[in-house]
Design an enzyme around this catalytic site. Structure first.
Site, mmCIF file in Angstrom:
data_model
loop_
_atom_site.group_PDB
_atom_site.id
_atom_site.type_symbol
_atom_site.label_atom_id
_atom_site.label_comp_id
_atom_site.label_asym_id
_atom_site.label_seq_id
_atom_site.Cartn_x
_atom_site.Cartn_y
_atom_site.Cartn_z
ATOM 1 N N LYS A 117 47.807 -10.483 -19.427
ATOM 2 C CA LYS A 117 47.670 -9.165 -20.046
ATOM 3 C C LYS A 117 48.968 -8.864 -20.789
ATOM 4 O O LYS A 117 50.029 -8.748 -20.187
ATOM 5 C CB LYS A 117 47.400 -8.104 -18.988
ATOM 6 C CG LYS A 117 47.324 -6.699 -19.583
ATOM 7 C CD LYS A 117 46.846 -5.689 -18.570
ATOM 8 C CE LYS A 117 46.825 -4.295 -19.170
ATOM 9 N NZ LYS A 117 46.304 -3.299 -18.228
ATOM 10 N N SER A 119 40.461 -1.333 -26.562
ATOM 11 C CA SER A 119 40.168 -0.093 -27.290
ATOM 12 C C SER A 119 40.687 -0.104 -28.729
ATOM 13 O O SER A 119 40.010 0.378 -29.638
ATOM 14 C CB SER A 119 40.750 1.089 -26.527
ATOM 15 O OG SER A 119 42.147 0.931 -26.340
ATOM 16 N N LYS A 163 55.438 -0.693 -21.065
ATOM 17 C CA LYS A 163 55.059 -1.466 -19.872
ATOM 18 C C LYS A 163 55.594 -2.899 -19.920
ATOM 19 O O LYS A 163 55.059 -3.806 -19.294
ATOM 20 C CB LYS A 163 53.534 -1.451 -19.726
ATOM 21 C CG LYS A 163 52.955 -0.037 -19.555
ATOM 22 C CD LYS A 163 51.469 -0.054 -19.179
ATOM 23 C CE LYS A 163 50.954 1.353 -18.912
ATOM 24 N NZ LYS A 163 49.515 1.362 -18.503
ATOM 25 N N TYR A 199 33.566 -2.631 -25.647
ATOM 26 C CA TYR A 199 32.963 -1.325 -25.935
ATOM 27 C C TYR A 199 31.780 -1.465 -26.884
ATOM 28 O O TYR A 199 31.047 -0.511 -27.103
ATOM 29 C CB TYR A 199 34.025 -0.387 -26.522
ATOM 30 C CG TYR A 199 35.220 -0.244 -25.604
ATOM 31 C CD1 TYR A 199 35.127 0.518 -24.442
ATOM 32 C CD2 TYR A 199 36.420 -0.918 -25.857
ATOM 33 C CE1 TYR A 199 36.203 0.626 -23.574
ATOM 34 C CE2 TYR A 199 37.496 -0.816 -24.994
ATOM 35 C CZ TYR A 199 37.389 -0.045 -23.859
ATOM 36 O OH TYR A 199 38.442 0.045 -22.990
ATOM 37 N N LYS A 230 43.802 -10.664 -22.287
ATOM 38 C CA LYS A 230 43.670 -9.332 -22.889
ATOM 39 C C LYS A 230 44.891 -9.015 -23.731
ATOM 40 O O LYS A 230 45.999 -9.275 -23.274
ATOM 41 C CB LYS A 230 43.557 -8.337 -21.726
ATOM 42 C CG LYS A 230 43.484 -6.894 -22.126
ATOM 43 C CD LYS A 230 43.502 -6.028 -20.895
ATOM 44 C CE LYS A 230 43.550 -4.580 -21.334
ATOM 45 N NZ LYS A 230 43.806 -3.697 -20.238
HETATM 46 C C1 PBG Z 1 45.178 0.046 -16.964
HETATM 47 C C2 PBG Z 1 44.419 -0.567 -18.060
HETATM 48 C C3 PBG Z 1 44.675 -0.486 -19.448
HETATM 49 C C4 PBG Z 1 43.612 -1.104 -20.076
HETATM 50 C C5 PBG Z 1 42.754 -1.577 -19.085
HETATM 51 N N1 PBG Z 1 43.278 -1.248 -17.848
HETATM 52 C C6 PBG Z 1 45.754 0.192 -20.199
HETATM 53 C C7 PBG Z 1 47.143 -0.208 -20.007
HETATM 54 O O1 PBG Z 1 47.472 -1.192 -19.351
HETATM 55 O O2 PBG Z 1 47.987 0.543 -20.502
HETATM 56 C C8 PBG Z 1 43.437 -1.177 -21.568
HETATM 57 C C9 PBG Z 1 42.034 -1.310 -22.052
HETATM 58 C C10 PBG Z 1 41.817 -0.967 -23.482
HETATM 59 O O3 PBG Z 1 42.751 -0.699 -24.262
HETATM 60 O O4 PBG Z 1 40.650 -0.958 -23.871
HETATM 61 N N2 PBG Z 1 46.146 -0.724 -16.362
#
Ligand code: PBG
Length: 328
Positions: A196, A280, A223, A319, A254
């Site tokens: 991620k 997203s 983050k 989505y 991801k």
């Molecule tokens: C939470 C999480 C996030 C997403 C999925 N789980 C956001 C992040 O890590 O800030 C993002 C999913 C998306 O953008 O569609 N940890």
């Protein structure tokens, strides 16, 4: 002209193209992310995610029934937690009667065979918008991992089939696996968000859940101390291999489109199913361009979904799932 090898024979019309198509997309390829809010009769559009909504539990029940009728077999639940229930410890995440726990029951009641996955991370519950507990300006790894294990147990007790830790803390998969086994949830699965990346593509999601890192002194603004540096490739393989060794049943890469090189390499490196989260921001970019008439919505959507599968995804959290399935 005497051209013996004519590749265009395999592209003459849709019939032959369909016969030799290497990648297929079916409803079984999708995990549908769903955003849940408190209230009744609530279906609110997310401003940066046109045509995508937050649902209260009653509407959620209808939505999952529709998804099931379309052949979709898996959902991934997220909750928008009221501000007054947020703290630094993720206390509300463990509430057996919390919104997530009720959402799980709602989906299982409405569609008993739907595979329910839940997001496991503290950000929607955190006053600071971070995936873990903050101490002295740092996201504390080990204290966070303990809460994530308890949170996972709480979700499977409520009926979740799989948990999906999205936090990127070290050692969380092993801790969650041991904890679930200790309480005899040996068949609850773990889909690890393994690779991620710290991506700018999560913005609309953070709008949807009001979960962005806060702008406060001594609180990290991003983050990057836990999510991966997008310049890295080998590190993604390390994360995926370690998560499998720790007990992950499935690993995830991801975001999607920008990381398809990673998807292919992870697919070749591990022997578990690989999922991809088309996030997203990817959704928002397509919607925005389509709204302006700059791109053909359905064409670009299908192209990107096929590309993700071709790269090696066994499952896609998207989505667009419902839109795609309706077109198949
Ligand atoms: C939470 C999480 C996030 C997403 C999925 N789980 C956001 C992040 O890590 O800030 C993002 C999913 C998306 O953008 O569609 N940890």
């Amino acid at each position: 002209m005497n051209i013996l090898r004519r590749n265009r024979r395999l592209r003459v019309n849709e019939t032959i193209r369909a016969l030799v198509r290497e990648t297929t997309v079916t409803p079984n390829d999708f995990i549908v992310p769903l955003f849940v809010v408190e209230g009744k009769g609530v279906k609110e559009e997310i401003p940066s995610m046109p045509d995508y909504y937050r649902y209260s539990l009653d509407i959620l029940a209808k939505e999952v029934k529709e998804l099931w009728s379309l052949g979709i077999k898996s959902v991934l639940l997220f909750v928008k937690v009221p501000d007054n229930l947020k703290d630094n410890q993720g206390t509300e995440a463990l509430n057996p009667d919390g919104l997530m726990q009720r959402a799980i029951k709602t989906v299982k009641d409405a569609t008993p065979q739907m595979l329910v996955m839940t997001d496991v991370a503290l950000d929607p519950y955190s006053i600071y918008g971070h995936d873990g507990i903050i101490k002295n300006g740092v996201v504390e790894n080990d204290a966070t991992v303990s809460v994530l294990a308890q949170m996972s147990l709480s979700h499977v007790k409520a009926g979740a089939d799989w948990v999906a830790p999205s936090d990127m803390m070290d050692g969380r998969i092993e801790e969650i696996r041991l904890f679930l086994d200790k309480y005899n949830f040996k068949h609850a699965g773990i889909m690890a968000y393994s690779a991620k990346y710290a991506s700018a593509l999560y913005g609309p999601f953070r709008d949807a859940l009001d979960s962005a890192p806060v702008d406060m002194e001594d609180i990290p603004k991003d983050k990057k101390t836990y999510q991966m540096d997008y310049a890295n490739r080998i590190e993604a393989l390390k994360e995926a291999v370690m998560d499998v060794a720790e007990g992950a049943d499935m690993v995830m890469v991801k975001p999607g489109i920008v990381y398809l090189d990673i998807v292919r390499e992870v697919k070749n490196a591990v022997q578990v199913p690989v999922s991809v989260y088309q996030v997203s921001g990817e959704y928002a970019m397509i919607k925005a361009a389509a709204q302006r008439g700059w791109l053909d919505h359905d064409a670009i959507m299908l192209e990107q979904i096929y590309a993700i599968k071709r790269a090696g995804a066994d499952l896609i959290a998207s989505y667009f799932a419902k839109d795609v399935v309706k077109l198949l």
